[in-house]
Design an enzyme around this catalytic site. Structure first.
Site, PDB file in Angstrom:
ATOM      1  N   ASN A   7       0.851  -1.191   0.000  1.00 49.85           N
ATOM      2  CA  ASN A   7       0.000   0.000   0.000  1.00 49.85           C
ATOM      3  C   ASN A   7       0.894   1.252   0.000  1.00 49.85           C
ATOM      4  O   ASN A   7       1.693   1.442   0.924  1.00 49.85           O
ATOM      5  CB  ASN A   7      -0.891  -0.038   1.251  1.00 49.85           C
ATOM      6  CG  ASN A   7      -1.840   1.139   1.318  1.00 49.85           C
ATOM      7  OD1 ASN A   7      -1.450   2.266   1.037  1.00 49.85           O
ATOM      8  ND2 ASN A   7      -3.080   0.885   1.695  1.00 49.85           N
ATOM      9  N   HIS A  10       0.931   6.153   1.976  1.00 52.72           N
ATOM     10  CA  HIS A  10       1.660   7.082   2.837  1.00 52.72           C
ATOM     11  C   HIS A  10       2.838   7.758   2.147  1.00 52.72           C
ATOM     12  O   HIS A  10       3.425   8.692   2.700  1.00 52.72           O
ATOM     13  CB  HIS A  10       2.035   6.411   4.156  1.00 52.72           C
ATOM     14  CG  HIS A  10       0.795   6.115   4.956  1.00 52.72           C
ATOM     15  ND1 HIS A  10      -0.141   7.090   5.227  1.00 52.72           N
ATOM     16  CD2 HIS A  10       0.292   4.963   5.467  1.00 52.72           C
ATOM     17  CE1 HIS A  10      -1.147   6.552   5.893  1.00 52.72           C
ATOM     18  NE2 HIS A  10      -0.911   5.264   6.044  1.00 52.72           N
ATOM     19  N   ARG A  18       3.147  18.828   2.239  1.00 52.78           N
ATOM     20  CA  ARG A  18       3.599  20.103   1.662  1.00 52.78           C
ATOM     21  C   ARG A  18       2.754  20.515   0.456  1.00 52.78           C
ATOM     22  O   ARG A  18       3.072  21.491  -0.215  1.00 52.78           O
ATOM     23  CB  ARG A  18       5.063  19.975   1.221  1.00 52.78           C
ATOM     24  CG  ARG A  18       6.030  20.084   2.364  1.00 52.78           C
ATOM     25  CD  ARG A  18       5.964  21.500   2.961  1.00 52.78           C
ATOM     26  NE  ARG A  18       6.762  21.611   4.150  1.00 52.78           N
ATOM     27  CZ  ARG A  18       8.036  21.996   4.166  1.00 52.78           C
ATOM     28  NH1 ARG A  18       8.654  22.279   3.053  1.00 52.78           N
ATOM     29  NH2 ARG A  18       8.681  22.069   5.293  1.00 52.78           N
ATOM     30  N   HIS A  43      -5.751   3.670  -1.521  1.00 51.28           N
ATOM     31  CA  HIS A  43      -7.075   3.970  -0.972  1.00 51.28           C
ATOM     32  C   HIS A  43      -7.394   5.418  -1.322  1.00 51.28           C
ATOM     33  O   HIS A  43      -6.782   6.338  -0.775  1.00 51.28           O
ATOM     34  CB  HIS A  43      -7.034   3.762   0.554  1.00 51.28           C
ATOM     35  CG  HIS A  43      -8.339   3.985   1.250  1.00 51.28           C
ATOM     36  ND1 HIS A  43      -8.483   3.853   2.610  1.00 51.28           N
ATOM     37  CD2 HIS A  43      -9.559   4.335   0.794  1.00 51.28           C
ATOM     38  CE1 HIS A  43      -9.729   4.103   2.956  1.00 51.28           C
ATOM     39  NE2 HIS A  43     -10.410   4.416   1.873  1.00 51.28           N
ATOM     40  N   ARG A  45      -9.399   8.103  -0.590  1.00 57.76           N
ATOM     41  CA  ARG A  45     -10.369   8.471   0.448  1.00 57.76           C
ATOM     42  C   ARG A  45     -11.209   9.637  -0.036  1.00 57.76           C
ATOM     43  O   ARG A  45     -10.769  10.422  -0.881  1.00 57.76           O
ATOM     44  CB  ARG A  45      -9.646   8.847   1.750  1.00 57.76           C
ATOM     45  CG  ARG A  45      -8.886   7.692   2.362  1.00 57.76           C
ATOM     46  CD  ARG A  45      -8.262   8.118   3.667  1.00 57.76           C
ATOM     47  NE  ARG A  45      -9.230   8.144   4.735  1.00 57.76           N
ATOM     48  CZ  ARG A  45      -9.361   7.214   5.688  1.00 57.76           C
ATOM     49  NH1 ARG A  45      -8.558   6.186   5.703  1.00 57.76           N
ATOM     50  NH2 ARG A  45     -10.286   7.317   6.605  1.00 57.76           N
ATOM     51  N   ARG A  49      -6.970  12.706   1.377  1.00 58.99           N
ATOM     52  CA  ARG A  49      -5.887  13.165   2.265  1.00 58.99           C
ATOM     53  C   ARG A  49      -4.524  12.653   1.817  1.00 58.99           C
ATOM     54  O   ARG A  49      -3.506  13.180   2.217  1.00 58.99           O
ATOM     55  CB  ARG A  49      -6.163  12.767   3.710  1.00 58.99           C
ATOM     56  CG  ARG A  49      -6.083  11.277   3.953  1.00 58.99           C
ATOM     57  CD  ARG A  49      -6.138  10.968   5.422  1.00 58.99           C
ATOM     58  NE  ARG A  49      -7.480  11.109   5.957  1.00 58.99           N
ATOM     59  CZ  ARG A  49      -7.899  10.478   7.062  1.00 58.99           C
ATOM     60  NH1 ARG A  49      -7.059   9.719   7.731  1.00 58.99           N
ATOM     61  NH2 ARG A  49      -9.130  10.604   7.484  1.00 58.99           N
ATOM     62  N   HIS A  50      -4.509  11.577   1.026  1.00 60.55           N
ATOM     63  CA  HIS A  50      -3.202  11.143   0.492  1.00 60.55           C
ATOM     64  C   HIS A  50      -3.284  10.903  -1.023  1.00 60.55           C
ATOM     65  O   HIS A  50      -2.960  11.785  -1.804  1.00 60.55           O
ATOM     66  CB  HIS A  50      -2.601   9.964   1.278  1.00 60.55           C
ATOM     67  CG  HIS A  50      -3.554   8.908   1.763  1.00 60.55           C
ATOM     68  ND1 HIS A  50      -4.404   8.226   0.928  1.00 60.55           N
ATOM     69  CD2 HIS A  50      -3.759   8.392   3.007  1.00 60.55           C
ATOM     70  CE1 HIS A  50      -5.089   7.347   1.640  1.00 60.55           C
ATOM     71  NE2 HIS A  50      -4.740   7.428   2.906  1.00 60.55           N
ATOM     72  N   GLU A  70      -8.649   0.163  -2.631  1.00 61.36           N
ATOM     73  CA  GLU A  70      -9.484   0.143  -1.429  1.00 61.36           C
ATOM     74  C   GLU A  70     -10.603   1.154  -1.642  1.00 61.36           C
ATOM     75  O   GLU A  70     -10.350   2.328  -1.944  1.00 61.36           O
ATOM     76  CB  GLU A  70      -8.654   0.505  -0.197  1.00 61.36           C
ATOM     77  CG  GLU A  70      -7.718  -0.619   0.189  1.00 61.36           C
ATOM     78  CD  GLU A  70      -6.968  -0.314   1.474  1.00 61.36           C
ATOM     79  OE1 GLU A  70      -7.289   0.681   2.145  1.00 61.36           O
ATOM     80  OE2 GLU A  70      -6.059  -1.073   1.787  1.00 61.36           O
ATOM     81  N   THR A 100      -6.552   6.108  10.567  1.00 59.24           N
ATOM     82  CA  THR A 100      -6.467   5.061   9.554  1.00 59.24           C
ATOM     83  C   THR A 100      -7.739   4.232   9.679  1.00 59.24           C
ATOM     84  O   THR A 100      -8.560   4.496  10.564  1.00 59.24           O
ATOM     85  CB  THR A 100      -5.195   4.205   9.748  1.00 59.24           C
ATOM     86  OG1 THR A 100      -5.157   3.186   8.744  1.00 59.24           O
ATOM     87  CG2 THR A 100      -5.158   3.542  11.118  1.00 59.24           C
ATOM     88  N   THR A 101      -7.920   3.256   8.792  1.00 52.37           N
ATOM     89  CA  THR A 101      -9.119   2.424   8.860  1.00 52.37           C
ATOM     90  C   THR A 101      -9.194   1.779  10.241  1.00 52.37           C
ATOM     91  O   THR A 101      -8.259   1.114  10.664  1.00 52.37           O
ATOM     92  CB  THR A 101      -9.058   1.318   7.775  1.00 52.37           C
ATOM     93  OG1 THR A 101      -8.661   1.931   6.553  1.00 52.37           O
ATOM     94  CG2 THR A 101     -10.387   0.641   7.600  1.00 52.37           C
ATOM     95  N   GLU A 151     -10.454  -9.966   3.563  1.00 49.90           N
ATOM     96  CA  GLU A 151      -9.175  -9.587   4.160  1.00 49.90           C
ATOM     97  C   GLU A 151      -9.430  -9.472   5.652  1.00 49.90           C
ATOM     98  O   GLU A 151     -10.217  -8.625   6.095  1.00 49.90           O
ATOM     99  CB  GLU A 151      -8.674  -8.260   3.586  1.00 49.90           C
ATOM    100  CG  GLU A 151      -7.332  -7.846   4.205  1.00 49.90           C
ATOM    101  CD  GLU A 151      -6.777  -6.556   3.599  1.00 49.90           C
ATOM    102  OE1 GLU A 151      -7.072  -6.242   2.427  1.00 49.90           O
ATOM    103  OE2 GLU A 151      -6.043  -5.862   4.329  1.00 49.90           O
ATOM    104  N   HIS A 191      -3.288  -5.010   7.855  1.00 46.47           N
ATOM    105  CA  HIS A 191      -3.430  -3.843   8.716  1.00 46.47           C
ATOM    106  C   HIS A 191      -2.538  -3.964   9.946  1.00 46.47           C
ATOM    107  O   HIS A 191      -2.631  -4.927  10.698  1.00 46.47           O
ATOM    108  CB  HIS A 191      -4.878  -3.583   9.161  1.00 46.47           C
ATOM    109  CG  HIS A 191      -5.120  -2.119   9.387  1.00 46.47           C
ATOM    110  ND1 HIS A 191      -4.679  -1.472  10.504  1.00 46.47           N
ATOM    111  CD2 HIS A 191      -5.691  -1.176   8.603  1.00 46.47           C
ATOM    112  CE1 HIS A 191      -4.989  -0.190  10.402  1.00 46.47           C
ATOM    113  NE2 HIS A 191      -5.592   0.027   9.254  1.00 46.47           N
ATOM    114  N   GLY A 192      -1.656  -2.975  10.082  1.00 50.53           N
ATOM    115  CA  GLY A 192      -0.779  -2.917  11.250  1.00 50.53           C
ATOM    116  C   GLY A 192       0.378  -3.909  11.210  1.00 50.53           C
ATOM    117  O   GLY A 192       1.093  -4.057  12.206  1.00 50.53           O
TER     118      GLY A 192
END
Ligand code: PXP
Length: 244
Positions: A7, A10, A18, A43, A45, A49-50, A70, A100-101, A151, A191-192
């Site tokens: 993924n 990030h 920036r 993802h 969103r 945001r990313h 996603e 995060t999710t 998942e 996740h994580g």
């Protein structure tokens, strides 16, 4: 062989810090592929945001391995997923203020709505996975909704403190994987997950795919993306070879 979905969200998070053009998540995806990624995940969103629409468009044009999008259940995002028609979509819950999710999709609470989205995506040739908690009811409802894959949410395992709590989470995940397979669902997990905690999940679940983002992107700052991905692939391969 367990497949690794990387993924790259990030990488875009750093860019958006920036609001500029670098680092480019599309470059990161190419580097991740060179490091051995089997899927590239992003993802889009609602709040962008990313990853943004331009990233998704370029990723869908340039990604040579499978693109896993996603997708929340919001109409705008589902429409974009239908238009993009990636090879895979993972339906996820989305709350605006979450970092995060946070939890799995509550398929049981809205099985008809989920099933409608699953069907629309499948009609576009997209295979669909549902991101769910390792809960027997959610697994049954995922099968009822017509998804091919689930998942299993490994966040609680990743956050569990102490050996016995982690073991308890692994047992819950293991039981969920067994039940899902009995219902003919393909089992994935994510996740994580990090370089430190991934191996027990790989060994105990033997999932088709593991989906990992934050930890790989974090390491890539120091080692480069290619090496960060190949390091994670090695760990997963070694864990798998201990049990197969
Ligand atoms: N799987 C799903 C469904 C997710 O939503 C995320 C986070 O975007 C991941 C896996 C990756 O999680 P992490 O960034 O903690 O590795």
């Amino acid at each position: 062989m367990i497949l690794l979905g990387v993924n790259i969200d990030h990488v875009a998070t750093v860019r958006e810090a920036r609001q500029t053009y670098e680092p480019d998540p599309v470059w990161a995806a190419a580097e991740a592929e060179l490091g051995g990624a089997d899927l590239i995940t992003c993802h889009l969103r609602q709040d962008r945001r990313h990853v943004c629409d331009r990233d998704l468009r370029l990723l869908s044009e340039t990604t040579a391995v499978e693109l896993n999008l996603e997708t929340s259940m919001e109409e705008e995002i589902v429409d974009i997923a239908l238009e993009t028609a990636p090879s895979k979509a993972t339906l996820v819950p989305e709350r605006r203020r979450e970092v995060t999710t946070e939890g799995g999709l509550d398929v049981a609470a809205e099985v008809q709505r989920v099933s409608d989205v699953v069907k629309k995506l499948q009609d576009k040739g997209t295979r669909v996975s549902l991101f769910i908690d390792p809960d027997p009811e959610q697994i049954e409802e995922s099968a009822r909704a017509g998804a091919e894959e689930v998942e299993l949410h490994t966040g609680p395992y990743a956050e569990a403190e102490g050996r016995s709590k982690r073991e308890q989470c692994l047992r819950t995940l293991g039981r969920a994987a067994g039940k899902a397979r009995k219902m003919d669902l393909v089992v994935n997990a994510g996740h994580g997950l990090t370089y430190r905690n991934v191996q027990p999940v790989a060994e105990r679940l033997l999932p088709r795919e593991l989906h990992i983002g934050h930890s790989i992107v974090s390491r890539s700052i120091f080692s480069g993306m290619k090496q960060a991905v190949s390091g994670m692939k090695d760990l997963i391969d070694r864990a798998e070879s201990r049990v197969r």
